[in-house]
Design an enzyme around this catalytic site. Structure first.
Site, PDB file in Angstrom:
ATOM      1  N   GLY A  54       4.482   2.991   2.159  1.00  0.00           N
ATOM      2  CA  GLY A  54       4.395   4.190   0.795  1.00  0.00           C
ATOM      3  C   GLY A  54       4.360   3.635  -0.202  1.00  0.00           C
ATOM      4  O   GLY A  54       3.154   3.354  -0.366  1.00  0.00           O
ATOM      5  N   SER A  55       5.271   4.420  -1.435  1.00  0.00           N
ATOM      6  CA  SER A  55       4.067   4.799  -2.479  1.00  0.00           C
ATOM      7  C   SER A  55       3.969   3.405  -2.866  1.00  0.00           C
ATOM      8  O   SER A  55       4.058   2.643  -4.187  1.00  0.00           O
ATOM      9  CB  SER A  55       5.101   5.744  -3.154  1.00  0.00           C
ATOM     10  OG  SER A  55       5.035   6.580  -2.959  1.00  0.00           O
ATOM     11  N   THR A  56       4.782   2.174  -2.340  1.00  0.00           N
ATOM     12  CA  THR A  56       4.851   0.594  -2.935  1.00  0.00           C
ATOM     13  C   THR A  56       3.956   0.420  -3.384  1.00  0.00           C
ATOM     14  O   THR A  56       3.199  -0.834  -4.307  1.00  0.00           O
ATOM     15  CB  THR A  56       4.947   0.162  -2.783  1.00  0.00           C
ATOM     16  OG1 THR A  56       5.078  -0.227  -1.138  1.00  0.00           O
ATOM     17  CG2 THR A  56       7.331  -0.594  -2.389  1.00  0.00           C
TER      18      THR A  56
END
Length: 597
Positions: A314-316
């Site tokens: 995801g957004s990591t």
């Protein structure tokens, strides 16, 4: 042999001249001859008696010495001999970075039987079944009476069980000493250690071999006789590992998660201080692998989610796109980018979480703080597919992690076969490409240490560590500042730990279905953090599989509500244990301070 004549002619003639009787000469010579023969016989008999005496003395001396040796040694069972190399039973200890035992050896006994010398096979079978509930008396009796002369009964005995078998008193029950592997901390660091089993086995020894984890990856080193007395020192800290496992288990339980993983790593050396995967197991009693082909690998407690778990994170991933764009000079932290949602790209539509719109424009810093998919997508398009692939490859996302675990080589990231611009967009915010939490930890460590890619390791390192520079110190410093904003003003506000300046990025990714598509109610949540932000020393990755926060009026599944508070509690507990002093906030000059005499 020349003999003297009994009647020498010269003496006979002389005797006749003197008037003597010649017969006396013959008798005298005969007497002398008999005396010589008697002396020779006596000498021969005396020599034979001497030889016989020496032989008896040697025989009795040998027997006496052997009896004395037997009397001075402990009695042991007869050893079964077989051709082949001698079994090497010794195995080096494994210790943590402070020398505390993680794995060692323990002397135990195996139980075997010689049914041919048993007095009461039926009675022995019943008594053994009473001692060992997993054995059946009828099966033992059948094997005791089928004509065999050797039978393994138990490969490992406890002292209590051995005493009970002793009390049976049957001569057909025999014991063989051997070493076994002992993990005194039970489930602690189980996925790192892995476990052992018996290889080649003899009556009096058994070869202990690694079957998983670092026990198998470094099996040759651990079995090397030249290093048998030198323990293998890991980078793990036993106290930190125990604390993280405790907090992670509590968080997984409270958030109803299916599983969890956590990695704490030194950003400058790559040393892994703690690595946890839940659910776990006890390597002293390692469970069998799953045989159900329809089950997911993560359903087994043997599955190492931190290394083998390959997830969309995801957004990591957004910080990688922003860092590369800054490194290429395409943007600065204050550059405004298009963030108007939804974004249309061909037949694909890029949306924000819950249909939000952060546009029309956002600064690059706010793109990270607010976790804007659209803003990240526009930045990724500035970079382009080829440069994006090259940068992610330099961060280690195209190959398995080189950590010293036998499971690591098989945990290769899932890379799209083709890399059109839509893949560039989705990869920039962590979808369409899957990697393990350990991959993420290594990449965030490069940001935290000033832009150098360091290989993660489970072995304690001595001296300085070198790596490949993947970004400038300025870019890495700006990236950390952006990650700090995520905690102070963005999606990870629950990750703030007073005094330790946590910086990090949340990631909430829908789980893919086996049949294609994604679940809408199942997620993998990750919080990737570095601390302290002013001088990063450690990176912490916390991943939760299918968590859900039910403490509010509505269920919440985002990383900000699940993985972030768990990571904050871990940092709150372990930072002081690792010698990090909290940075005290300055007190206002006009503030009222309590004092006492």
């Amino acid at each position: 042999m020349m003999r003297t004549p009994l009647r020498p002619l010269a003496r006979i003639l002389h005797a006749r001249q003197q008037g003597e009787n010649p017969d006396t000469i013959e008798r005298e010579n005969l007497r002398l001859r008999h005396e010589v023969m008697r002396d020779k016989s006596r000498a021969r008999a005396e020599f034979r008696l001497l030889i016989l005496g020496v032989a008896f003395f040697a025989a009795f001396t040998t027997i006496g010495a052997r009896m004395g040796l037997l009397a001075a040694t402990d009695p042991v069972e007869p050893r079964a001999s077989a051709p082949g190399a001698e079994i090497i039973a010794q195995r080096a200890d494994i210790v943590d970075r402070n020398g505390r035992i993680l794995a060692t050896n323990m002397t135990t006994h195996a139980l075997y039987a010689n049914p041919k010398v048993m007095v009461d096979p039926k009675g022995v079978a019943q008594k053994l079944a009473d001692i060992f509930p997993d054995l059946k008396a009828k099966d033992l009796e059948r094997r005791f009476t089928d004509g065999r002369s050797f039978l393994w009964i138990k490969k490992v005995l406890s002292p209590e069980q051995m005493q009970k078998v002793h009390e049976i008193g049957d001569p057909g029950l025999l014991f063989g000493p051997r070493e076994m592997r002992l993990y005194p901390n039970g489930t602690l660091a189980a996925h790192v250690l892995g476990g052992t089993s018996f290889g080649a086995e003899g009556v009096h020894s058994a070869e202990v071999i690694g079957v998983a984890g670092i026990e198998k990856a470094l099996d040759t080193r651990l079995r090397d006789p030249a290093q048998g007395d030198k323990p293998l020192t890991l980078s793990l800290d036993l106290s930190v590992q125990a604390t993280i496992e405790e907090v992670l288990y509590a968080g997984m339980t409270m958030l109803n998660a299916k599983g969890a993983a956590a990695i704490l790593m030194d950003v400058r050396t790559g040393e892994i201080v703690a690595l946890t995967s839940l659910p776990t197991f006890d390597p002293n009693d390692r469970p069998n692998p799953l045989v159900d082909k329809t089950a997911e690998p993560g359903d087994s407690p043997l599955f190492n989610r931190a290394v083998q778990g390959v997830y969309e994170l995801g957004s990591t991933f957004k910080i990688f796109a922003v860092s590369q764009a800054m490194e290429l000079g395409l943007v600065t932290p204050d550059t405004l980018v298009d963030a108007n949602a939804p974004m249309q790209w061909g037949k694909h539509q890029i949306k924000e979480f819950e249909g939000k719109n952060y546009g029309p424009l956002l600064s690059v810093t706010d793109v990270i703080a607010k976790s804007s998919n659209v803003g990240t997508a526009h930045i990724a398009l500035m970079i382009g597919p080829l440069r994006q692939q090259a940068f992610l490859k330099s961060l280690g996302f195209f190959e398995p992690t080189p950590v010293e675990l036998i499971e690591a080589p098989g945990a290769k990231p899932l890379i799209p076969k083709k890399w059109p611009e839509i893949v560039t967009i989705t990869t920039s915010y962590g979808h369409g490409m899957s990697a393990s939490p350990l991959h993420l930890a290594a990449a965030y460590a490069a940001i935290g240490n000033g832009g150098v890619m360091i290989k993660p390791t489970l072995l304690k390192r001595e001296g300085p560590t070198t790596g490949v520079r993947v970004m400038s110190e300025k870019t890495a410093h700006e990236a950390v500042k952006m990650l700090r904003r995520v905690v102070t003003e963005g999606t990870a506000s629950l990750g703030e730990v007073p005094g330790y300046e946590v910086a990090g990025k949340t990631g909430t990714a829908d789980k893919p279905k086996r049949t294609g598509g994604y679940y809408h109610d199942k997620v993998v949540n990750t919080f990737a953090s570095v601390f302290p932000a002013s001088n990063p020393q450690y990176v912490l990755i916390v991943t939760l599989d299918e968590p859900i926060d039910t403490s509010g009026s509505e269920p919440r599944r985002t990383a900000g509500w699940t993985a972030v508070p768990v990571a904050a509690e871990i940092i709150r507990r372990v930072a002081p244990m690792m010698g990090l002093r909290p940075k005290l906030e300055p007190v206002a000059t006009d503030a009222v301070t309590a004092a006492s005499n």
